[in-house]
Design an enzyme around this catalytic site. Structure first.
Site, PDB file in Angstrom:
ATOM      1  N   ASP A  13       0.820  -1.209   0.000  1.00  0.00           N
ATOM      2  CA  ASP A  13       0.000   0.000   0.000  1.00  0.00           C
ATOM      3  C   ASP A  13       0.860   1.268   0.000  1.00  0.00           C
ATOM      4  O   ASP A  13       1.973   1.274   0.524  1.00  0.00           O
ATOM      5  CB  ASP A  13      -0.903  -0.025   1.245  1.00  0.00           C
ATOM      6  CG  ASP A  13      -2.035   0.979   1.130  1.00  0.00           C
ATOM      7  OD1 ASP A  13      -2.361   1.391   0.003  1.00  0.00           O
ATOM      8  OD2 ASP A  13      -2.584   1.362   2.175  1.00  0.00           O
ATOM      9  N   GLY A  16       0.133   5.357  -4.421  1.00  0.00           N
ATOM     10  CA  GLY A  16      -0.495   6.606  -4.847  1.00  0.00           C
ATOM     11  C   GLY A  16       0.024   7.780  -4.030  1.00  0.00           C
ATOM     12  O   GLY A  16       0.408   8.832  -4.587  1.00  0.00           O
ATOM     13  N   ARG A  26      -0.219   9.353  -9.959  1.00  0.00           N
ATOM     14  CA  ARG A  26      -0.362   8.093  -9.208  1.00  0.00           C
ATOM     15  C   ARG A  26       0.277   6.922  -9.961  1.00  0.00           C
ATOM     16  O   ARG A  26       0.841   6.018  -9.366  1.00  0.00           O
ATOM     17  CB  ARG A  26      -1.843   7.796  -8.949  1.00  0.00           C
ATOM     18  CG  ARG A  26      -2.516   8.711  -7.958  1.00  0.00           C
ATOM     19  CD  ARG A  26      -3.994   8.359  -7.797  1.00  0.00           C
ATOM     20  NE  ARG A  26      -4.188   6.976  -7.374  1.00  0.00           N
ATOM     21  CZ  ARG A  26      -4.101   6.563  -6.111  1.00  0.00           C
ATOM     22  NH1 ARG A  26      -3.831   7.420  -5.146  1.00  0.00           N
ATOM     23  NH2 ARG A  26      -4.287   5.298  -5.811  1.00  0.00           N
ATOM     24  N   ASN A  61     -10.678  -2.889  -6.057  1.00  0.00           N
ATOM     25  CA  ASN A  61      -9.896  -1.872  -6.779  1.00  0.00           C
ATOM     26  C   ASN A  61     -10.526  -1.503  -8.125  1.00  0.00           C
ATOM     27  O   ASN A  61     -10.182  -0.471  -8.708  1.00  0.00           O
ATOM     28  CB  ASN A  61      -8.444  -2.320  -7.010  1.00  0.00           C
ATOM     29  CG  ASN A  61      -7.592  -2.287  -5.761  1.00  0.00           C
ATOM     30  OD1 ASN A  61      -6.638  -3.050  -5.616  1.00  0.00           O
ATOM     31  ND2 ASN A  61      -7.923  -1.398  -4.829  1.00  0.00           N
ATOM     32  N   ARG A 180       2.046  -4.823   6.125  1.00  0.00           N
ATOM     33  CA  ARG A 180       1.284  -3.826   5.360  1.00  0.00           C
ATOM     34  C   ARG A 180       2.064  -2.521   5.390  1.00  0.00           C
ATOM     35  O   ARG A 180       2.318  -1.956   6.464  1.00  0.00           O
ATOM     36  CB  ARG A 180      -0.110  -3.604   5.942  1.00  0.00           C
ATOM     37  CG  ARG A 180      -0.859  -2.556   5.123  1.00  0.00           C
ATOM     38  CD  ARG A 180      -2.281  -2.306   5.541  1.00  0.00           C
ATOM     39  NE  ARG A 180      -2.898  -1.429   4.545  1.00  0.00           N
ATOM     40  CZ  ARG A 180      -4.110  -1.548   4.048  1.00  0.00           C
ATOM     41  NH1 ARG A 180      -4.877  -2.525   4.455  1.00  0.00           N
ATOM     42  NH2 ARG A 180      -4.559  -0.698   3.157  1.00  0.00           N
ATOM     43  N   SER A 188      -8.041  -5.168   4.848  1.00  0.00           N
ATOM     44  CA  SER A 188      -8.558  -4.907   3.499  1.00  0.00           C
ATOM     45  C   SER A 188      -8.868  -6.179   2.711  1.00  0.00           C
ATOM     46  O   SER A 188      -8.501  -6.294   1.540  1.00  0.00           O
ATOM     47  CB  SER A 188      -7.576  -4.028   2.710  1.00  0.00           C
ATOM     48  OG  SER A 188      -7.407  -2.790   3.354  1.00  0.00           O
TER      49      SER A 188
HETATM   50  C1  FPP Z   1      -1.805   0.116  -3.378  1.00  0.00           C
HETATM   51  O1  FPP Z   1      -1.390   1.462  -3.398  1.00  0.00           O
HETATM   52  C2  FPP Z   1      -1.233  -0.594  -4.496  1.00  0.00           C
HETATM   53  C3  FPP Z   1      -1.938  -1.152  -5.538  1.00  0.00           C
HETATM   54  C4  FPP Z   1      -3.413  -1.097  -5.650  1.00  0.00           C
HETATM   55  C5  FPP Z   1      -1.244  -1.823  -6.658  1.00  0.00           C
HETATM   56  C6  FPP Z   1      -0.039  -2.665  -6.327  1.00  0.00           C
HETATM   57  C7  FPP Z   1       0.689  -2.862  -7.591  1.00  0.00           C
HETATM   58  C8  FPP Z   1       2.020  -2.854  -7.747  1.00  0.00           C
HETATM   59  C9  FPP Z   1       2.995  -2.771  -6.628  1.00  0.00           C
HETATM   60  C10 FPP Z   1       2.527  -2.912  -9.158  1.00  0.00           C
HETATM   61  C11 FPP Z   1       3.310  -4.107  -9.552  1.00  0.00           C
HETATM   62  C12 FPP Z   1       2.678  -5.387  -9.218  1.00  0.00           C
HETATM   63  C13 FPP Z   1       3.048  -6.585  -9.754  1.00  0.00           C
HETATM   64  C14 FPP Z   1       2.374  -7.825  -9.273  1.00  0.00           C
HETATM   65  C15 FPP Z   1       4.110  -6.713 -10.768  1.00  0.00           C
HETATM   66  P1  FPP Z   1      -2.496   2.588  -3.505  1.00  0.00           P
HETATM   67  O2  FPP Z   1      -2.707   2.927  -4.944  1.00  0.00           O
HETATM   68  O3  FPP Z   1      -3.746   2.142  -2.794  1.00  0.00           O
HETATM   69  O4  FPP Z   1      -1.816   3.770  -2.731  1.00  0.00           O
HETATM   70  P2  FPP Z   1      -2.558   4.896  -1.910  1.00  0.00           P
HETATM   71  O5  FPP Z   1      -3.249   4.233  -0.765  1.00  0.00           O
HETATM   72  O6  FPP Z   1      -1.438   5.773  -1.476  1.00  0.00           O
HETATM   73  O7  FPP Z   1      -3.509   5.580  -2.841  1.00  0.00           O
END
Ligand code: FPP
Length: 235
Positions: A13, A16, A26, A61, A180, A188
């Protein structure tokens, strides 16, 4: 003292926020998260971790903007086709957990390719949770059990908390350590059945900054966690 954990899981997590705080889009955060994952998967293998499960995209998501969903799906395809090749060559077996429905054909194809390419690898397993939900997994397992009972493939007494794992998306051992990143303190909907006795670590670090150093700190602390599994300490 606890031995090295067999199964580690990461809720990746903070991609973004990592990007927004740096004045970037993002999508740049997801790209940086991909690099962090590549790095940590290889390091985990190097130090002898047998199973690494990661939360790449939850069923929920899909509520994000179409632009972000499309970016993530394209990034995943790029990773499966190009980047994870290096991970695959290192002997890592890649498997997926989640539902196939709602995923684009090109994503499914890239997933199937990498699974096929790595199916005989045995150094360790990278379980990528994609279009994944923990409650959905339990519902899907229940439906499979219902079918097996109906077809008389199992008897009611065959079903135990241990045998239930066979009905999950992947038959992997329970999670020892759940990490996490990204400051939030919640599960989650992630691997609810497998996390029953996981030792949990909530880190303030955003996932793109998660490195070997953070994993080493967790592992050092884990050594001395008192894992009682509901019992009482005997020494
Ligand atoms: C959560 O951060 C992350 C995700 C929804 C995507 C995870 C994906 C990767 C790490 C990309 C590569 C993956 C693979 C399997 C090659 P968020 O967008 O919820 O962050 P935020 O809470 O700060 O908005």
């Amino acid at each position: 003292m606890n031995e090295l954990p067999k199964h580690i899981a990461i809720i990746m997590d903070g991609n973004g926020r990592w990007a927004t705080e740096r004045g970037k889009k993002r999508s740049e955060g997801h790209r940086a998260g991909g690099k962090a994952l590549e790095n940590i998967a290889l390091y985990a293998k190097k130090i002898g971790i047998k199973i690494l499960s990661v939360y790449a995209f939850s069923t929920d998501n899909f509520k994000r903007s179409q632009e972000e969903v499309d970016f993530l799906m394209n990034l995943l395809i790029y990773y499966f086709n190009e980047k994870l090749d290096r991970v695959a060559k290192e002997g890592v077996k890649i498997v997926f957990s989640g539902r196939r429905e709602h995923l684009r054909d090109d994503v499914l194809q890239a997933m199937d390719n990498i699974v096929n390419k790595t199916k005989d690898n045995d150094a360790c397993i990278l379980n990528i949770c994609l279009n994944y939900g923990g409650q959905e997994e339990i519902v899907d397992a229940t439906l499979k059990i219902h079918e097996d009972l109906n077809n008389k493939l199992i008897k009611k007494e065959d079903l135990t908390r241990e045998s239930y794992y066979k009905y999950l998306y992947q038959d992997l051992p329970p999670i020892d350590v759940l990490i996490r990143t990204g400051k939030e303190h919640r599960l989650s909907n992630f691997m609810l059945y497998q996390n029953t006795y996981a030792e949990i670590y909530f880190l303030d670090t955003y996932f793109p900054d998660f490195s070997e150093k953070h994993l080493n700190n967790v592992l050092d602390n884990y050594k001395n966690r008192d894992r009682r599994f509901g019992g009482v300490k005997t020494n």
